[in-house]
Design a protein around this motif. Structure first.
Motif, PDB file in Angstrom:
ATOM      1  N   HIS A  50       0.812  -1.213   0.000  1.00  0.00           N
ATOM      2  CA  HIS A  50       0.000   0.000   0.000  1.00  0.00           C
ATOM      3  C   HIS A  50       0.847   1.266   0.000  1.00  0.00           C
ATOM      4  O   HIS A  50       0.344   2.358   0.257  1.00  0.00           O
ATOM      5  CB  HIS A  50      -0.937   0.009   1.216  1.00  0.00           C
ATOM      6  N   THR A  51       2.138   1.110  -0.296  1.00  0.00           N
ATOM      7  CA  THR A  51       3.051   2.253  -0.252  1.00  0.00           C
ATOM      8  C   THR A  51       3.477   2.642  -1.662  1.00  0.00           C
ATOM      9  O   THR A  51       4.227   1.902  -2.309  1.00  0.00           O
ATOM     10  CB  THR A  51       4.306   1.906   0.579  1.00  0.00           C
ATOM     11  N   PRO A  52       3.010   3.774  -2.171  1.00  0.00           N
ATOM     12  CA  PRO A  52       3.430   4.220  -3.505  1.00  0.00           C
ATOM     13  C   PRO A  52       4.950   4.333  -3.573  1.00  0.00           C
ATOM     14  O   PRO A  52       5.597   4.800  -2.641  1.00  0.00           O
ATOM     15  CB  PRO A  52       2.766   5.600  -3.635  1.00  0.00           C
ATOM     16  N   GLY A  53       5.512   3.884  -4.690  1.00  0.00           N
ATOM     17  CA  GLY A  53       6.947   3.924  -4.855  1.00  0.00           C
ATOM     18  C   GLY A  53       7.660   2.680  -4.361  1.00  0.00           C
ATOM     19  O   GLY A  53       8.819   2.462  -4.672  1.00  0.00           O
ATOM     20  N   VAL A  54       6.961   1.858  -3.569  1.00  0.00           N
ATOM     21  CA  VAL A  54       7.537   0.624  -3.051  1.00  0.00           C
ATOM     22  C   VAL A  54       6.775  -0.597  -3.558  1.00  0.00           C
ATOM     23  O   VAL A  54       7.351  -1.649  -3.799  1.00  0.00           O
ATOM     24  CB  VAL A  54       7.556   0.610  -1.508  1.00  0.00           C
ATOM     25  N   ALA A  55       5.476  -0.445  -3.748  1.00  0.00           N
ATOM     26  CA  ALA A  55       4.610  -1.578  -4.096  1.00  0.00           C
ATOM     27  C   ALA A  55       5.089  -2.336  -5.333  1.00  0.00           C
ATOM     28  O   ALA A  55       4.975  -3.569  -5.391  1.00  0.00           O
ATOM     29  CB  ALA A  55       3.178  -1.099  -4.299  1.00  0.00           C
ATOM     30  N   ASP A  56       5.649  -1.629  -6.292  1.00  0.00           N
ATOM     31  CA  ASP A  56       6.080  -2.293  -7.531  1.00  0.00           C
ATOM     32  C   ASP A  56       7.287  -3.208  -7.336  1.00  0.00           C
ATOM     33  O   ASP A  56       7.623  -3.990  -8.220  1.00  0.00           O
ATOM     34  CB  ASP A  56       6.399  -1.249  -8.602  1.00  0.00           C
ATOM     35  N   TYR A  57       7.957  -3.097  -6.194  1.00  0.00           N
ATOM     36  CA  TYR A  57       9.103  -3.971  -5.911  1.00  0.00           C
ATOM     37  C   TYR A  57       8.685  -5.283  -5.248  1.00  0.00           C
ATOM     38  O   TYR A  57       9.523  -6.165  -5.060  1.00  0.00           O
ATOM     39  CB  TYR A  57      10.079  -3.267  -4.959  1.00  0.00           C
ATOM     40  N   ILE A  58       7.418  -5.420  -4.886  1.00  0.00           N
ATOM     41  CA  ILE A  58       6.975  -6.551  -4.078  1.00  0.00           C
ATOM     42  C   ILE A  58       6.359  -7.642  -4.968  1.00  0.00           C
ATOM     43  O   ILE A  58       5.393  -7.375  -5.690  1.00  0.00           O
ATOM     44  CB  ILE A  58       5.940  -6.117  -3.027  1.00  0.00           C
ATOM     45  N   PRO A  59       6.883  -8.869  -4.924  1.00  0.00           N
ATOM     46  CA  PRO A  59       6.242  -9.954  -5.674  1.00  0.00           C
ATOM     47  C   PRO A  59       4.826 -10.181  -5.139  1.00  0.00           C
ATOM     48  O   PRO A  59       4.557  -9.958  -3.941  1.00  0.00           O
ATOM     49  CB  PRO A  59       7.131 -11.176  -5.368  1.00  0.00           C
ATOM     50  N   GLU A  60       3.940 -10.613  -5.984  1.00  0.00           N
ATOM     51  CA  GLU A  60       2.576 -10.883  -5.526  1.00  0.00           C
ATOM     52  C   GLU A  60       2.610 -11.940  -4.427  1.00  0.00           C
ATOM     53  O   GLU A  60       3.259 -12.984  -4.559  1.00  0.00           O
ATOM     54  CB  GLU A  60       1.704 -11.359  -6.682  1.00  0.00           C
ATOM     55  N   THR A  61       1.924 -11.651  -3.341  1.00  0.00           N
ATOM     56  CA  THR A  61       1.979 -12.490  -2.150  1.00  0.00           C
ATOM     57  C   THR A  61       0.587 -12.616  -1.541  1.00  0.00           C
ATOM     58  O   THR A  61      -0.134 -11.625  -1.439  1.00  0.00           O
ATOM     59  CB  THR A  61       2.928 -11.883  -1.096  1.00  0.00           C
ATOM     60  N   GLU A  62       0.220 -13.828  -1.129  1.00  0.00           N
ATOM     61  CA  GLU A  62      -1.065 -14.058  -0.479  1.00  0.00           C
ATOM     62  C   GLU A  62      -0.883 -15.022   0.688  1.00  0.00           C
ATOM     63  O   GLU A  62       0.107 -15.760   0.759  1.00  0.00           O
ATOM     64  CB  GLU A  62      -2.075 -14.665  -1.455  1.00  0.00           C
ATOM     65  N   LEU A  63      -1.855 -15.025   1.573  1.00  0.00           N
ATOM     66  CA  LEU A  63      -1.916 -16.045   2.605  1.00  0.00           C
ATOM     67  C   LEU A  63      -2.213 -17.374   1.911  1.00  0.00           C
ATOM     68  O   LEU A  63      -3.085 -17.455   1.056  1.00  0.00           O
ATOM     69  CB  LEU A  63      -3.019 -15.721   3.609  1.00  0.00           C
TER      70      LEU A  63
END
Length: 261
Positions: free
Chosen positions: A32-45
């Motif tokens: 939920h952080t603009p500028g950081v979200a694009d670095y995060i691989p898709e992740t789910e429980l």
């Protein structure tokens, strides 16, 4: 971006109730952080439906304990032809089809809380998996990078940590010898890695205002895109920086730890 956020909304309540060290809680903050979200691989429980969605969307996914450390319990699921799947767990290798993939992975996770994460192809020129450990310390209210090192997995291994046979490697060696980066490209990548890590920790630290150091585990894909796998809130340096041939970075981190606040 919207797809990533929507995939985690259903877990928001459980995250709030869960232990503060949850990997998913940290991912939820970063996604939920603009500028950081694009670095995060898709992740789910991890559950039956999320596993089915992810293995159809991505060729490979990782299953990780939500509060695991040192790569213990990590499982990789790879989609093969004909809706067949290969499951890697340590030295164990199994095969499954779509209808029994959940039963076999659930048996390996033993009912523990896991996440399922998009796998990133972060490999050297000789196809060894690698990642980077970036250690950050807060000094006079500002987050500073104490040091970065690479971690090379053993040939054929799906994990890179020292406790699982990985080799801590100087950052320059990783970028030049193992990834063939030239001088300018190497310096540019180091700058980007530092900026990315500082930005992520700046936001994660809001969840843990009393902590004064973090470590960010990162990857680089073949297109030189940076990815953040996770942010460690209890970082150790003995099994990473202390194992480097040159102890300069290790001594630097120990020194700045003393003035962290």
């Amino acid at each position: 971006m919207k797809e990533k956020i929507d995939s985690l909304k259903g877990d928001q309540m459980s995250i709030k109730k869960h232990h503060v060290k949850s990997k998913l809680a940290v991912v939820y903050q970063l996604i939920h952080t603009p500028g950081v979200a694009d670095y995060i691989p898709e992740t789910e429980l991890l559950n039956k439906s999320s596993l089915q969605r992810m293995i159809q969307k991505y060729e490979k996914v990782y299953l990780k304990p939500d509060r695991g450390r040192k790569s213990k319990g990590v499982i990789r699921v790879e989609r093969l032809k004909g809706n067949r799947f290969k499951i890697r767990y340590g030295s164990l290798q199994k095969y499954a089809d779509k209808k029994d993939i959940w039963k076999k992975t659930d048996r390996l996770t033993k009912g523990k809380r896991y996440i399922v994460q998009q796998a990133i192809e972060s490999v050297t020129k000789d196809r060894r998996h690698f990642d980077l450990r970036c250690h950050l310390v807060r000094i006079q209210g500002q987050w500073k990078v104490g040091g970065i090192c690479g971690r090379l997995g053993e040939p054929g291994s799906i994990v890179t940590t020292y406790h699982s046979g990985g080799t801590p490697t100087p950052l320059n060696t990783l970028l030049t010898r193992h990834l063939n980066y030239s001088g300018r490209k190497k310096e540019n990548m180091i700058r980007r890695l530092k900026e990315c890590a500082i930005q992520a920790v700046h936001h994660v630290s809001k969840m843990y205002p009393n902590l004064k150091e973090f470590a960010v585990d990162m990857g680089i894909d073949p297109k030189r895109r940076i990815w953040i796998y996770e942010v460690n809130i209890e970082p150790l340096i003995r099994a990473n920086f202390k194992k480097l041939p040159d102890k300069t970075v290790y001594r630097k981190i120990k020194k700045v730890r003393k003035i962290a606040r």
